[in-house]
Write an enzyme that holds these catalytic residues in place. Structure first.
Site, PDB file in Angstrom:
ATOM      1  N   HIS A 153      -4.580   6.909  -0.621  1.00  0.00           N
ATOM      2  CA  HIS A 153      -3.820   5.681  -0.467  1.00  0.00           C
ATOM      3  C   HIS A 153      -4.368   4.614  -1.408  1.00  0.00           C
ATOM      4  CE1 HIS A 153      -7.101   4.694   2.360  1.00  0.00           C
ATOM      5  NE2 HIS A 153      -6.755   3.430   2.231  1.00  0.00           N
ATOM      6  N   HIS A 183      -5.379   0.462  -2.365  1.00  0.00           N
ATOM      7  CA  HIS A 183      -5.914  -0.803  -1.852  1.00  0.00           C
ATOM      8  C   HIS A 183      -5.666  -1.874  -2.909  1.00  0.00           C
ATOM      9  CE1 HIS A 183      -9.155   0.252   1.400  1.00  0.00           C
ATOM     10  NE2 HIS A 183      -7.951   0.699   1.732  1.00  0.00           N
ATOM     11  N   GLU A 208       0.855  -1.187   0.000  1.00  0.00           N
ATOM     12  CA  GLU A 208       0.000   0.000   0.000  1.00  0.00           C
ATOM     13  C   GLU A 208       0.885   1.229   0.000  1.00  0.00           C
ATOM     14  OE1 GLU A 208      -3.330   0.652   2.524  1.00  0.00           O
ATOM     15  OE2 GLU A 208      -4.234  -1.289   2.045  1.00  0.00           O
ATOM     16  N   ASP A 242      -9.939   3.103   7.810  1.00  0.00           N
ATOM     17  CA  ASP A 242      -9.944   4.284   6.942  1.00  0.00           C
ATOM     18  C   ASP A 242     -10.967   5.299   7.430  1.00  0.00           C
ATOM     19  OD1 ASP A 242      -8.018   3.225   5.187  1.00  0.00           O
ATOM     20  OD2 ASP A 242      -9.537   2.325   3.889  1.00  0.00           O
TER      21      ASP A 242
END
Length: 171
Positions: A109, A111, A45, A122
């Protein structure tokens, strides 16, 4: 949308907020994030902060830049924890270069899933961030999946996370 880990994005992305404002994500930002998609099993990630402007004439938002992962961040296959070191310095430099016209607009970010969905962690982090003081009324959170990206927003003094709709140029 994202077929390869190359800069194939041809246009900016426009999203609509419930209040009538818009969020424009510049093509260069999409390219920068696209380099960190988790296509392979060993890809970690990645993430960073969203940096942009609020347009004076209509109070719409523009994301002009993002930070990328630094050596100080904690990265695993299913987790990204951003360390302020590196990201803050990048933001401070941009703030000076633009005479204070750029702002922190949120976080992004990746996934390792095709269509990204925010985890409980999150959502909890987004709500925590929204309680802090920033120059903007709205904050944005982008998750980049393996084939798509999604954008959520939170307005100041609200606890509701909203998935934003993207302008569809194909009809």
């Amino acid at each position: 949308m994202f077929n390869e880990r190359v800069n194939t994005i041809k246009e900016d992305y426009l999203y609509y907020l419930p209040c009538g404002k818009t969020l424009l994500i510049k093509k260069n930002v999409l390219h920068k994030m696209n380099n960190y998609r988790q296509i392979n099993r060993k890809d970690l990630e990645a993430g960073g902060i969203l940096i942009g402007r609020i347009l004076i004439e209509n109070e719409n938002y523009v994301i002009d830049d993002v930070t990328i992962p630094t050596q100080y961040d904690k990265r695993t296959r299913n987790r990204f924890k951003r360390n302020p070191k590196g990201h803050q310095e990048y933001y401070d430099d941009l703030f000076r270069e633009t005479d204070g016209r750029c702002f922190y607009l949120g976080e992004w970010h990746t996934h390792p899933e095709r269509l990204p969905r925010p985890s409980f962690i999150d959502k909890r982090n987004w709500k925590r961030i929204n309680e802090l003081k920033f120059e903007t009324e709205d904050l944005f959170f982008i998750i980049l999946g393996t084939t798509d990206l999604k954008v959520w927003s939170i307005s100041k003094n609200e606890d509701k996370i909203i998935l934003l709709d993207r302008e569809d140029k194909n009809g």
